[in-house]
Design a protein around this motif. Sequence first.
Motif, PDB file in Angstrom:
ATOM      1  N   ARG A 145      17.015  13.867   6.446  1.00 62.04           N
ATOM      2  CA  ARG A 145      18.445  13.754   6.118  1.00 62.04           C
ATOM      3  C   ARG A 145      18.667  13.354   4.665  1.00 62.04           C
ATOM      4  NH1 ARG A 145      20.920   9.725   7.469  1.00 62.04           N
ATOM      5  NH2 ARG A 145      19.116   8.611   8.229  1.00 62.04           N
ATOM      6  N   THR A 146      17.871  12.383   4.196  1.00 66.76           N
ATOM      7  CA  THR A 146      18.084  11.817   2.869  1.00 66.76           C
ATOM      8  C   THR A 146      17.054  12.266   1.837  1.00 66.76           C
ATOM      9  OG1 THR A 146      16.711   9.885   3.345  1.00 66.76           O
ATOM     10  CG2 THR A 146      19.066   9.734   3.888  1.00 66.76           C
ATOM     11  N   GLY A 147      15.924  12.790   2.295  1.00 70.67           N
ATOM     12  CA  GLY A 147      14.863  13.169   1.380  1.00 70.67           C
ATOM     13  C   GLY A 147      14.072  11.972   0.865  1.00 70.67           C
ATOM     14  N   GLU A 148      14.206  10.841   1.533  1.00 65.89           N
ATOM     15  CA  GLU A 148      13.477   9.639   1.135  1.00 65.89           C
ATOM     16  C   GLU A 148      12.200   9.522   1.951  1.00 65.89           C
ATOM     17  OE1 GLU A 148      14.249   4.888   1.388  1.00 65.89           O
ATOM     18  OE2 GLU A 148      15.886   6.107   0.583  1.00 65.89           O
ATOM     19  N   ALA A 149      11.141   9.037   1.319  1.00 64.07           N
ATOM     20  CA  ALA A 149       9.856   8.926   2.010  1.00 64.07           C
ATOM     21  C   ALA A 149       9.083   7.717   1.514  1.00 64.07           C
ATOM     22  CB  ALA A 149       9.024  10.181   1.781  1.00 64.07           C
ATOM     23  N   LEU A 150       8.155   7.293   2.355  1.00 64.90           N
ATOM     24  CA  LEU A 150       7.133   6.342   1.943  1.00 64.90           C
ATOM     25  C   LEU A 150       5.843   7.135   1.819  1.00 64.90           C
ATOM     26  CD1 LEU A 150       7.751   3.251   4.234  1.00 64.90           C
ATOM     27  CD2 LEU A 150       8.400   3.538   1.843  1.00 64.90           C
ATOM     28  N   ILE A 151       5.143   6.949   0.707  1.00 62.99           N
ATOM     29  CA  ILE A 151       3.838   7.582   0.558  1.00 62.99           C
ATOM     30  C   ILE A 151       2.813   6.492   0.277  1.00 62.99           C
ATOM     31  CG2 ILE A 151       4.788   9.769  -0.266  1.00 62.99           C
ATOM     32  CD1 ILE A 151       3.758   8.992  -3.048  1.00 62.99           C
ATOM     33  N   THR A 152       1.592   6.794   0.592  1.00 58.88           N
ATOM     34  CA  THR A 152       0.537   5.808   0.342  1.00 58.88           C
ATOM     35  C   THR A 152       0.312   5.673  -1.165  1.00 58.88           C
ATOM     36  OG1 THR A 152      -1.253   7.427   0.385  1.00 58.88           O
ATOM     37  CG2 THR A 152      -0.622   6.413   2.512  1.00 58.88           C
ATOM     38  N   GLU A 153      -0.190   4.531  -1.542  1.00 58.15           N
ATOM     39  CA  GLU A 153      -0.517   4.297  -2.952  1.00 58.15           C
ATOM     40  C   GLU A 153      -1.519   5.344  -3.442  1.00 58.15           C
ATOM     41  OE1 GLU A 153      -0.210   2.838  -6.589  1.00 58.15           O
ATOM     42  OE2 GLU A 153       0.925   1.957  -4.945  1.00 58.15           O
ATOM     43  N   ASN A 154      -2.491   5.713  -2.569  1.00 60.22           N
ATOM     44  CA  ASN A 154      -3.480   6.738  -2.946  1.00 60.22           C
ATOM     45  C   ASN A 154      -2.809   8.079  -3.232  1.00 60.22           C
ATOM     46  OD1 ASN A 154      -5.588   4.958  -2.735  1.00 60.22           O
ATOM     47  ND2 ASN A 154      -6.204   5.620  -0.689  1.00 60.22           N
ATOM     48  N   ALA A 155      -1.872   8.491  -2.367  1.00 62.19           N
ATOM     49  CA  ALA A 155      -1.167   9.761  -2.580  1.00 62.19           C
ATOM     50  C   ALA A 155      -0.319   9.681  -3.845  1.00 62.19           C
ATOM     51  CB  ALA A 155      -0.302  10.110  -1.381  1.00 62.19           C
ATOM     52  N   GLY A 195       7.658  16.809  -0.574  1.00 61.44           N
ATOM     53  CA  GLY A 195       6.716  17.211  -1.607  1.00 61.44           C
ATOM     54  C   GLY A 195       5.283  16.879  -1.251  1.00 61.44           C
ATOM     55  N   ALA A 196       4.428  16.955  -2.235  1.00 59.96           N
ATOM     56  CA  ALA A 196       2.987  16.771  -2.067  1.00 59.96           C
ATOM     57  C   ALA A 196       2.644  15.347  -1.629  1.00 59.96           C
ATOM     58  CB  ALA A 196       2.274  17.085  -3.375  1.00 59.96           C
ATOM     59  N   GLY A 197       1.732  15.247  -0.686  1.00 57.52           N
ATOM     60  CA  GLY A 197       1.203  13.956  -0.266  1.00 57.52           C
ATOM     61  C   GLY A 197       2.080  13.167   0.683  1.00 57.52           C
ATOM     62  N   ILE A 198       3.196  13.746   1.115  1.00 50.67           N
ATOM     63  CA  ILE A 198       4.112  13.025   2.001  1.00 50.67           C
ATOM     64  C   ILE A 198       3.771  13.328   3.455  1.00 50.67           C
ATOM     65  CG2 ILE A 198       6.506  12.851   2.788  1.00 50.67           C
ATOM     66  CD1 ILE A 198       7.371  13.210  -0.098  1.00 50.67           C
ATOM     67  N   ASN A 199       3.560  12.269   4.211  1.00 48.62           N
ATOM     68  CA  ASN A 199       3.313  12.377   5.649  1.00 48.62           C
ATOM     69  C   ASN A 199       4.663  12.555   6.339  1.00 48.62           C
ATOM     70  OD1 ASN A 199       2.962  11.778   8.392  1.00 48.62           O
ATOM     71  ND2 ASN A 199       1.262  10.395   7.970  1.00 48.62           N
ATOM     72  N   GLY A 220       0.796  -1.224   0.000  1.00 47.53           N
ATOM     73  CA  GLY A 220       0.000   0.000   0.000  1.00 47.53           C
ATOM     74  C   GLY A 220       0.829   1.273   0.000  1.00 47.53           C
ATOM     75  N   TYR A 221       2.167   1.140  -0.074  1.00 47.27           N
ATOM     76  CA  TYR A 221       3.058   2.305  -0.049  1.00 47.27           C
ATOM     77  C   TYR A 221       4.006   2.271  -1.243  1.00 47.27           C
ATOM     78  CZ  TYR A 221       1.572   3.322   4.696  1.00 47.27           C
ATOM     79  OH  TYR A 221       0.826   3.626   5.793  1.00 47.27           O
ATOM     80  N   ARG A 222       4.590   3.422  -1.534  1.00 48.36           N
ATOM     81  CA  ARG A 222       5.650   3.549  -2.546  1.00 48.36           C
ATOM     82  C   ARG A 222       6.790   4.339  -1.931  1.00 48.36           C
ATOM     83  NH1 ARG A 222       4.062   3.287  -8.288  1.00 48.36           N
ATOM     84  NH2 ARG A 222       2.150   2.073  -8.302  1.00 48.36           N
ATOM     85  N   ARG A 223       8.010   4.013  -2.313  1.00 44.18           N
ATOM     86  CA  ARG A 223       9.187   4.770  -1.872  1.00 44.18           C
ATOM     87  C   ARG A 223       9.477   5.841  -2.917  1.00 44.18           C
ATOM     88  NH1 ARG A 223      13.063   0.829  -0.866  1.00 44.18           N
ATOM     89  NH2 ARG A 223      12.474   0.852   1.330  1.00 44.18           N
ATOM     90  N   VAL A 224       9.661   7.085  -2.460  1.00 41.90           N
ATOM     91  CA  VAL A 224       9.966   8.204  -3.348  1.00 41.90           C
ATOM     92  C   VAL A 224      11.149   8.999  -2.793  1.00 41.90           C
ATOM     93  CG1 VAL A 224       7.587   8.415  -4.212  1.00 41.90           C
ATOM     94  CG2 VAL A 224       8.299   9.761  -2.234  1.00 41.90           C
TER      95      VAL A 224
END
Length: 143
Positions: free
Chosen positions: A123-133, A112-116, A33-37
């Motif tokens: 530090r790295t700018g890496e995030a997990l976002i939901t598939e919906n976002a 960015g947009a949609g990131i919790n 249900g998540y994506r890494r961005v």
Amino acid sequence: GQDGMMGGGRMMMMMKKHPGWVFLKNQMNVPGGYRRVLSTTLWVGSFNADGVNEHDLGNLFARFGYVEDVTIKRAVGSVFVTMRDRIEAETAKSKCFGVGILASCKVGWGHGAGINRDMYDYRTGEALITENAFQQFGDPNLP
């Protein structure tokens, strides 16, 4: 900000606004249900250059790559600069220290947009976002 200010004739109705992140090809160990961005948004703190506008900052950052958007938050002394891709954002982040009006500023990753924020590594700018976002804000036409 001014969308695509360095982009010439980009048709905004054909493309979504750049979300400030790009899809990371390595999706190993990502929960369902998540994506890494990875962020392409830079946060510039301690910014207090009166008379400087988004266009001026866009021109400054354009020497490092394509600038998608610049937003100045004067009340809190911050600027958010969205670059087109991660490589350009990394170049800008590493090379803009001490440049002109940014001489006394701090530079880090913005989200960015949609990131919790709870799923974001500043530090790295890496995030997990939901598939919906990802579906709402992501754009398959982005690099």
